[in-house]
Motif scaffolding. Structure first.
Motif, PDB file in Angstrom:
ATOM      1  N   MET A 209       0.847  -1.191   0.000  1.00 33.35           N
ATOM      2  CA  MET A 209       0.000   0.000   0.000  1.00 33.35           C
ATOM      3  C   MET A 209       0.885   1.245   0.000  1.00 33.35           C
ATOM      4  O   MET A 209       1.258   1.758   1.047  1.00 33.35           O
ATOM      5  CB  MET A 209      -0.915   0.013   1.236  1.00 33.35           C
ATOM      6  CG  MET A 209      -1.947  -1.077   1.249  1.00 33.35           C
ATOM      7  SD  MET A 209      -3.138  -0.935  -0.081  1.00 33.35           S
ATOM      8  CE  MET A 209      -3.861   0.628   0.263  1.00 33.35           C
ATOM      9  N   ILE A 210       1.259   1.659  -1.153  1.00 30.74           N
ATOM     10  CA  ILE A 210       2.076   2.865  -1.268  1.00 30.74           C
ATOM     11  C   ILE A 210       1.143   4.018  -1.596  1.00 30.74           C
ATOM     12  O   ILE A 210       0.436   4.009  -2.601  1.00 30.74           O
ATOM     13  CB  ILE A 210       3.167   2.711  -2.347  1.00 30.74           C
ATOM     14  CG1 ILE A 210       4.168   1.659  -1.898  1.00 30.74           C
ATOM     15  CG2 ILE A 210       3.853   4.038  -2.614  1.00 30.74           C
ATOM     16  CD1 ILE A 210       5.321   1.462  -2.822  1.00 30.74           C
ATOM     17  N   GLU A 211       1.156   4.996  -0.740  1.00 30.24           N
ATOM     18  CA  GLU A 211       0.318   6.181  -0.906  1.00 30.24           C
ATOM     19  C   GLU A 211       1.067   7.212  -1.753  1.00 30.24           C
ATOM     20  O   GLU A 211       2.293   7.161  -1.871  1.00 30.24           O
ATOM     21  CB  GLU A 211       0.002   6.780   0.473  1.00 30.24           C
ATOM     22  CG  GLU A 211      -0.776   5.870   1.385  1.00 30.24           C
ATOM     23  CD  GLU A 211      -2.203   5.665   0.914  1.00 30.24           C
ATOM     24  OE1 GLU A 211      -2.799   6.611   0.354  1.00 30.24           O
ATOM     25  OE2 GLU A 211      -2.717   4.555   1.107  1.00 30.24           O
TER      26      GLU A 211
ATOM     27  N   ALA B 279       3.784  10.847  -7.893  1.00 31.99           N
ATOM     28  CA  ALA B 279       2.954  11.228  -6.738  1.00 31.99           C
ATOM     29  C   ALA B 279       1.752  12.037  -7.203  1.00 31.99           C
ATOM     30  O   ALA B 279       0.614  11.786  -6.769  1.00 31.99           O
ATOM     31  CB  ALA B 279       3.787  12.038  -5.742  1.00 31.99           C
ATOM     32  N   ALA B 280       1.966  12.991  -8.090  1.00 28.38           N
ATOM     33  CA  ALA B 280       0.857  13.811  -8.590  1.00 28.38           C
ATOM     34  C   ALA B 280      -0.141  12.962  -9.373  1.00 28.38           C
ATOM     35  O   ALA B 280      -1.358  13.104  -9.201  1.00 28.38           O
ATOM     36  CB  ALA B 280       1.405  14.936  -9.463  1.00 28.38           C
ATOM     37  N   LEU B 281       0.365  12.069 -10.218  1.00 28.82           N
ATOM     38  CA  LEU B 281      -0.532  11.213 -11.006  1.00 28.82           C
ATOM     39  C   LEU B 281      -1.334  10.269 -10.115  1.00 28.82           C
ATOM     40  O   LEU B 281      -2.531  10.054 -10.346  1.00 28.82           O
ATOM     41  CB  LEU B 281       0.275  10.401 -12.025  1.00 28.82           C
ATOM     42  CG  LEU B 281       0.827  11.167 -13.223  1.00 28.82           C
ATOM     43  CD1 LEU B 281       1.702  10.260 -14.082  1.00 28.82           C
ATOM     44  CD2 LEU B 281      -0.306  11.743 -14.054  1.00 28.82           C
TER      45      LEU B 281
ATOM     46  N   LEU C  87      -0.037  -0.110  -8.045  1.00 27.79           N
ATOM     47  CA  LEU C  87       1.375   0.029  -7.688  1.00 27.79           C
ATOM     48  C   LEU C  87       2.289  -0.363  -8.849  1.00 27.79           C
ATOM     49  O   LEU C  87       3.290   0.303  -9.123  1.00 27.79           O
ATOM     50  CB  LEU C  87       1.702  -0.809  -6.452  1.00 27.79           C
ATOM     51  CG  LEU C  87       3.168  -0.811  -6.028  1.00 27.79           C
ATOM     52  CD1 LEU C  87       3.605   0.600  -5.652  1.00 27.79           C
ATOM     53  CD2 LEU C  87       3.398  -1.785  -4.904  1.00 27.79           C
ATOM     54  N   ALA C  88       1.936  -1.434  -9.545  1.00 26.11           N
ATOM     55  CA  ALA C  88       2.768  -1.882 -10.667  1.00 26.11           C
ATOM     56  C   ALA C  88       2.843  -0.798 -11.747  1.00 26.11           C
ATOM     57  O   ALA C  88       3.920  -0.517 -12.287  1.00 26.11           O
ATOM     58  CB  ALA C  88       2.220  -3.182 -11.250  1.00 26.11           C
TER      59      ALA C  88
ATOM     60  N   GLN D 155       2.372   2.412 -11.262  1.00 22.22           N
ATOM     61  CA  GLN D 155       3.140   3.526 -10.695  1.00 22.22           C
ATOM     62  C   GLN D 155       4.637   3.292 -10.859  1.00 22.22           C
ATOM     63  O   GLN D 155       5.379   4.199 -11.244  1.00 22.22           O
ATOM     64  CB  GLN D 155       2.803   3.709  -9.209  1.00 22.22           C
ATOM     65  CG  GLN D 155       1.420   4.227  -8.942  1.00 22.22           C
ATOM     66  CD  GLN D 155       1.118   4.310  -7.452  1.00 22.22           C
ATOM     67  OE1 GLN D 155       2.023   4.357  -6.627  1.00 22.22           O
ATOM     68  NE2 GLN D 155      -0.174   4.316  -7.118  1.00 22.22           N
ATOM     69  N   ILE D 156       5.086   2.087 -10.587  1.00 24.68           N
ATOM     70  CA  ILE D 156       6.510   1.766 -10.706  1.00 24.68           C
ATOM     71  C   ILE D 156       6.951   1.843 -12.165  1.00 24.68           C
ATOM     72  O   ILE D 156       8.022   2.374 -12.476  1.00 24.68           O
ATOM     73  CB  ILE D 156       6.809   0.381 -10.085  1.00 24.68           C
ATOM     74  CG1 ILE D 156       6.615   0.458  -8.568  1.00 24.68           C
ATOM     75  CG2 ILE D 156       8.222  -0.079 -10.431  1.00 24.68           C
ATOM     76  CD1 ILE D 156       6.696  -0.878  -7.861  1.00 24.68           C
ATOM     77  N   VAL D 157       6.133   1.342 -13.065  1.00 17.92           N
ATOM     78  CA  VAL D 157       6.472   1.410 -14.495  1.00 17.92           C
ATOM     79  C   VAL D 157       6.553   2.867 -14.949  1.00 17.92           C
ATOM     80  O   VAL D 157       7.489   3.250 -15.662  1.00 17.92           O
ATOM     81  CB  VAL D 157       5.446   0.612 -15.342  1.00 17.92           C
ATOM     82  CG1 VAL D 157       5.598   0.903 -16.819  1.00 17.92           C
ATOM     83  CG2 VAL D 157       5.596  -0.878 -15.064  1.00 17.92           C
ATOM     84  N   ILE D 158       5.591   3.682 -14.534  1.00 21.35           N
ATOM     85  CA  ILE D 158       5.616   5.106 -14.899  1.00 21.35           C
ATOM     86  C   ILE D 158       6.879   5.764 -14.349  1.00 21.35           C
ATOM     87  O   ILE D 158       7.550   6.525 -15.045  1.00 21.35           O
ATOM     88  CB  ILE D 158       4.353   5.828 -14.385  1.00 21.35           C
ATOM     89  CG1 ILE D 158       3.119   5.353 -15.154  1.00 21.35           C
ATOM     90  CG2 ILE D 158       4.506   7.344 -14.511  1.00 21.35           C
ATOM     91  CD1 ILE D 158       1.807   5.857 -14.579  1.00 21.35           C
ATOM     92  N   TRP D 159       7.233   5.449 -13.102  1.00 25.71           N
ATOM     93  CA  TRP D 159       8.437   6.026 -12.485  1.00 25.71           C
ATOM     94  C   TRP D 159       9.690   5.620 -13.257  1.00 25.71           C
ATOM     95  O   TRP D 159      10.545   6.464 -13.540  1.00 25.71           O
ATOM     96  CB  TRP D 159       8.516   5.580 -11.034  1.00 25.71           C
ATOM     97  CG  TRP D 159       9.731   6.085 -10.317  1.00 25.71           C
ATOM     98  CD1 TRP D 159      10.031   7.371 -10.008  1.00 25.71           C
ATOM     99  CD2 TRP D 159      10.809   5.301  -9.824  1.00 25.71           C
ATOM    100  NE1 TRP D 159      11.225   7.449  -9.351  1.00 25.71           N
ATOM    101  CE2 TRP D 159      11.730   6.179  -9.221  1.00 25.71           C
ATOM    102  CE3 TRP D 159      11.099   3.941  -9.817  1.00 25.71           C
ATOM    103  CZ2 TRP D 159      12.911   5.745  -8.627  1.00 25.71           C
ATOM    104  CZ3 TRP D 159      12.261   3.510  -9.206  1.00 25.71           C
ATOM    105  CH2 TRP D 159      13.154   4.406  -8.638  1.00 25.71           C
TER     106      TRP D 159
END
Length: 165
Positions: free
Chosen positions: A7-9, A43-45, A53-54, A56-60
């Motif tokens: 759970m990454i906020e 974070a903004a997205l 989460l997956a 988010q990590i790919v976007i990062w």
């Protein structure tokens, strides 16, 4: 318990981004800057959109790679120092510039270079009996003290032509 680890906020990404930006202040490279900027964007997205989460990590990772590529391919080449500061005076010989104040027999003139040479864009200059006017392109042939000895591009072309014959 395992679910809490995944759970990454959005604020986690924001903190990671700012930590990486702070680390950048102490590291002499631009490596962590781009990862930090990408984390702040993630974070903004993730605040605006419900992203897993997956994703988010790919976007990062993708944003970090794009920022790094943009830095090395486009931005860094613009910041390369093209001055020759710190090098010996012999690097000036052969450089071309433009007369902004014509030299007279009793006083030195000024020549301006498009890129600073040995830390300065304008240098005092003299000729060896040759007349040059404002706007004439000249080439540095010698250095005497802090003054450059210059010759007009026209006379240098004539000398080069006579040497070839």
């Amino acid at each position: 318990m395992i679910e809490m680890l995944w759970m990454i906020e959005p604020w986690h990404w924001l903190v990671l981004g700012f930590v990486l930006l702070i680390v950048e202040m102490f590291v002499p490279t631009f490596a962590s800057l781009w990862f930090g900027a990408a984390a702040i964007i993630v974070a903004a997205l993730s605040w605006l959109l419900p992203i897993s989460l997956a994703i988010q990590i790919v976007i990062w990772l993708v944003l970090s790679a794009v920022f790094l590529l943009a830095w090395f391919k486009f931005i860094k080449p613009l910041s390369v120092d093209r001055t020759k500061a710190g090098l010996g005076g012999s690097v000036i010989i052969g450089e071309t510039g433009m007369i902004i104040v014509p030299p007279q027999p009793e006083r030195a003139g000024m020549v301006r270079f498009s890129v600073p040479i040995v830390g300065a864009a304008e240098w005092m200059c003299r000729t060896q009996g040759e007349q040059v006017a404002v706007g004439d392109r000249v080439i540095v042939t010698d250095i005497v003290g802090n003054e450059l000895v210059v010759s007009s591009m026209k006379s240098q072309a004539a000398i080069n032509k006579s040497v070839q014959i």
